[in-house]
Design a protein around this motif. Structure first.
Motif, PDB file in Angstrom:
ATOM      1  N   GLY A  74      45.660 -27.691   5.595  1.00 17.16           N
ATOM      2  CA  GLY A  74      45.900 -26.442   6.310  1.00 17.16           C
ATOM      3  C   GLY A  74      47.079 -26.556   7.266  1.00 17.16           C
ATOM      4  N   PHE A  75      47.191 -27.698   7.932  1.00 20.94           N
ATOM      5  CA  PHE A  75      48.322 -27.911   8.841  1.00 20.94           C
ATOM      6  C   PHE A  75      49.642 -27.923   8.083  1.00 20.94           C
ATOM      7  N   LEU A  76      49.660 -28.637   6.967  1.00 20.80           N
ATOM      8  CA  LEU A  76      50.894 -28.693   6.170  1.00 20.80           C
ATOM      9  C   LEU A  76      51.234 -27.327   5.580  1.00 20.80           C
ATOM     10  N   LEU A  77      50.228 -26.603   5.123  1.00 18.99           N
ATOM     11  CA  LEU A  77      50.458 -25.279   4.566  1.00 18.99           C
ATOM     12  C   LEU A  77      50.933 -24.304   5.654  1.00 18.99           C
ATOM     13  N   LYS A  78      50.393 -24.442   6.846  1.00 13.24           N
ATOM     14  CA  LYS A  78      50.783 -23.586   7.960  1.00 13.24           C
ATOM     15  C   LYS A  78      52.258 -23.785   8.338  1.00 13.24           C
ATOM     16  N   SER A  79      52.692 -25.024   8.261  1.00  8.38           N
ATOM     17  CA  SER A  79      54.080 -25.309   8.655  1.00  8.38           C
ATOM     18  C   SER A  79      55.083 -24.887   7.586  1.00  8.38           C
ATOM     19  N   SER A  80      54.628 -24.727   6.332  1.00  7.76           N
ATOM     20  CA  SER A  80      55.572 -24.374   5.281  1.00  7.76           C
ATOM     21  C   SER A  80      55.407 -22.942   4.766  1.00  7.76           C
ATOM     22  N   ALA A  81      54.341 -22.245   5.151  1.00  4.70           N
ATOM     23  CA  ALA A  81      54.087 -20.892   4.647  1.00  4.70           C
ATOM     24  C   ALA A  81      54.986 -19.887   5.365  1.00  4.70           C
ATOM     25  N   THR A  82      55.416 -18.866   4.610  1.00  4.11           N
ATOM     26  CA  THR A  82      56.282 -17.837   5.194  1.00  4.11           C
ATOM     27  C   THR A  82      55.694 -16.446   5.074  1.00  4.11           C
ATOM     28  N   THR A  83      54.769 -16.221   4.156  1.00  2.00           N
ATOM     29  CA  THR A  83      54.188 -14.883   3.976  1.00  2.00           C
ATOM     30  C   THR A  83      52.859 -14.785   4.726  1.00  2.00           C
ATOM     31  N   GLU A  84      52.502 -13.570   5.080  1.00  2.00           N
ATOM     32  CA  GLU A  84      51.304 -13.325   5.891  1.00  2.00           C
ATOM     33  C   GLU A  84      49.996 -13.756   5.214  1.00  2.00           C
ATOM     34  N   PRO A  85      49.728 -13.435   3.939  1.00  2.00           N
ATOM     35  CA  PRO A  85      48.451 -13.864   3.346  1.00  2.00           C
ATOM     36  C   PRO A  85      48.340 -15.386   3.266  1.00  2.00           C
ATOM     37  N   LEU A  86      49.450 -16.045   2.996  1.00  2.93           N
ATOM     38  CA  LEU A  86      49.429 -17.501   2.903  1.00  2.93           C
ATOM     39  C   LEU A  86      49.206 -18.133   4.281  1.00  2.93           C
ATOM     40  N   LEU A  87      49.754 -17.520   5.314  1.00  6.63           N
ATOM     41  CA  LEU A  87      49.520 -18.007   6.674  1.00  6.63           C
ATOM     42  C   LEU A  87      48.051 -17.858   7.068  1.00  6.63           C
ATOM     43  N   LEU A  88      47.433 -16.750   6.654  1.00  7.84           N
ATOM     44  CA  LEU A  88      46.016 -16.544   6.942  1.00  7.84           C
ATOM     45  C   LEU A  88      45.162 -17.608   6.248  1.00  7.84           C
ATOM     46  N   VAL A  89      45.451 -17.898   4.978  1.00  9.91           N
ATOM     47  CA  VAL A  89      44.720 -18.938   4.242  1.00  9.91           C
ATOM     48  C   VAL A  89      44.934 -20.299   4.899  1.00  9.91           C
ATOM     49  N   ALA A  90      46.166 -20.571   5.338  1.00  8.27           N
ATOM     50  CA  ALA A  90      46.460 -21.839   5.994  1.00  8.27           C
ATOM     51  C   ALA A  90      45.685 -21.970   7.295  1.00  8.27           C
ATOM     52  N   ASP A  91      45.622 -20.887   8.089  1.00  7.22           N
ATOM     53  CA  ASP A  91      44.861 -20.916   9.335  1.00  7.22           C
ATOM     54  C   ASP A  91      43.376 -21.141   9.077  1.00  7.22           C
ATOM     55  N   LEU A  92      42.846 -20.453   8.084  1.00  8.45           N
ATOM     56  CA  LEU A  92      41.423 -20.616   7.758  1.00  8.45           C
ATOM     57  C   LEU A  92      41.107 -22.028   7.269  1.00  8.45           C
ATOM     58  N   LEU A  93      41.974 -22.550   6.414  1.00  7.80           N
ATOM     59  CA  LEU A  93      41.781 -23.900   5.895  1.00  7.80           C
ATOM     60  C   LEU A  93      41.878 -24.926   7.018  1.00  7.80           C
ATOM     61  N   TYR A  94      42.835 -24.752   7.902  1.00  4.79           N
ATOM     62  CA  TYR A  94      43.025 -25.642   9.042  1.00  4.79           C
ATOM     63  C   TYR A  94      41.792 -25.623   9.951  1.00  4.79           C
ATOM     64  N   ALA A  95      41.296 -24.433  10.271  1.00  5.15           N
ATOM     65  CA  ALA A  95      40.129 -24.308  11.146  1.00  5.15           C
ATOM     66  C   ALA A  95      38.863 -24.846  10.479  1.00  5.15           C
ATOM     67  N   LEU A  96      38.667 -24.514   9.202  1.00  4.59           N
ATOM     68  CA  LEU A  96      37.488 -24.991   8.483  1.00  4.59           C
ATOM     69  C   LEU A  96      37.473 -26.512   8.417  1.00  4.59           C
ATOM     70  N   GLY A  97      38.601 -27.094   8.088  1.00  6.65           N
ATOM     71  CA  GLY A  97      38.677 -28.556   8.018  1.00  6.65           C
ATOM     72  C   GLY A  97      38.408 -29.206   9.361  1.00  6.65           C
ATOM     73  N   GLY A  98      38.983 -28.643  10.416  1.00  9.30           N
ATOM     74  CA  GLY A  98      38.760 -29.206  11.747  1.00  9.30           C
ATOM     75  C   GLY A  98      37.308 -29.133  12.168  1.00  9.30           C
ATOM     76  N   VAL A  99      36.676 -28.005  11.896  1.00  7.43           N
ATOM     77  CA  VAL A  99      35.260 -27.847  12.254  1.00  7.43           C
ATOM     78  C   VAL A  99      34.392 -28.797  11.428  1.00  7.43           C
ATOM     79  N   LEU A 100      34.702 -28.958  10.159  1.00  8.61           N
ATOM     80  CA  LEU A 100      33.880 -29.788   9.276  1.00  8.61           C
ATOM     81  C   LEU A 100      33.923 -31.253   9.685  1.00  8.61           C
ATOM     82  N   TRP A 101      35.106 -31.824   9.851  1.00  8.73           N
ATOM     83  CA  TRP A 101      35.135 -33.244  10.176  1.00  8.73           C
ATOM     84  C   TRP A 101      34.703 -33.506  11.606  1.00  8.73           C
ATOM     85  N   THR A 102      34.955 -32.584  12.519  1.00  9.44           N
ATOM     86  CA  THR A 102      34.487 -32.756  13.895  1.00  9.44           C
ATOM     87  C   THR A 102      32.963 -32.649  13.952  1.00  9.44           C
ATOM     88  N   GLY A 103      32.392 -31.761  13.157  1.00  6.39           N
ATOM     89  CA  GLY A 103      30.932 -31.637  13.102  1.00  6.39           C
ATOM     90  C   GLY A 103      30.270 -32.904  12.598  1.00  6.39           C
TER      91      GLY A 103
END
Length: 152
Positions: A74-103
């Motif tokens: 998600g972090f890598l996708l966030k830094s390379s994404a340029t369109t709005e839907p892809l940025l939303l997916v990157a943010d969701l993936l980044y947040a989901l991954g962070g919550v999962l491994w921290t949990g």
């Protein structure tokens, strides 16, 4: 010189110790039999405590790896994404991954580690009580009270 009468300064071999009734571990036959009996009595408990929660540990391990991979992806996708839907997916993936491994880390430190320590402490207490019970049975009396409350 070893200080024993008739010692010639040569090192004692394992054959000499075996001749004195000791095995490789340095135990006599009665000690070895008692050790093997104790291991035989507690083997199922040791196996259950070692392998009983295998599914939980596997699930936590896989969740940790997937969460960390999703977080980095998600972090890598966030830094390379340029369109709005892809940025939303990157943010969701980044947040989901962070919550999962921290949990997973929180579950390990809050639930699993204290249970392991509690189980080890309980086993040590049971071993102490069993040793004191054996000692009391051999001595014919009851085990000494560490608090001194029974001395009236």
């Amino acid at each position: 010189m070893t200080g024993e009468p008739g010692a010639t300064g040569a090192q004692r071999s394992l054959a000499d110790e075996g001749a004195q009734g000791r095995d490789i571990l340095g135990l006599r036959e009665q000690e070895r039999d008692a050790l093997l009996a104790w291991v035989g009595e507690n083997l199922t408990l040791a196996r259950r405590s070692a392998f009983g929660q295998r599914i939980l540990y596997w699930t936590l391990g896989i969740s940790f790896v997937l969460g960390l991979a999703a977080h980095v992806g998600g972090f890598l996708l966030k830094s390379s994404a340029t369109t709005e839907p892809l940025l939303l997916v990157a943010d969701l993936l980044y947040a989901l991954g962070g919550v999962l491994w921290t949990g997973v880390v929180l579950v390990v430190f809050v639930q699993i580690y204290p249970e392991t320590k509690k189980r080890q402490f309980k086993q040590a207490l049971e071993a102490y009580e069993a040793a004191m019970g054996d000692r009391a049975g051999a001595g014919g009396g009851k085990p000494p009270d560490p608090a001194g409350a029974g001395d009236t």
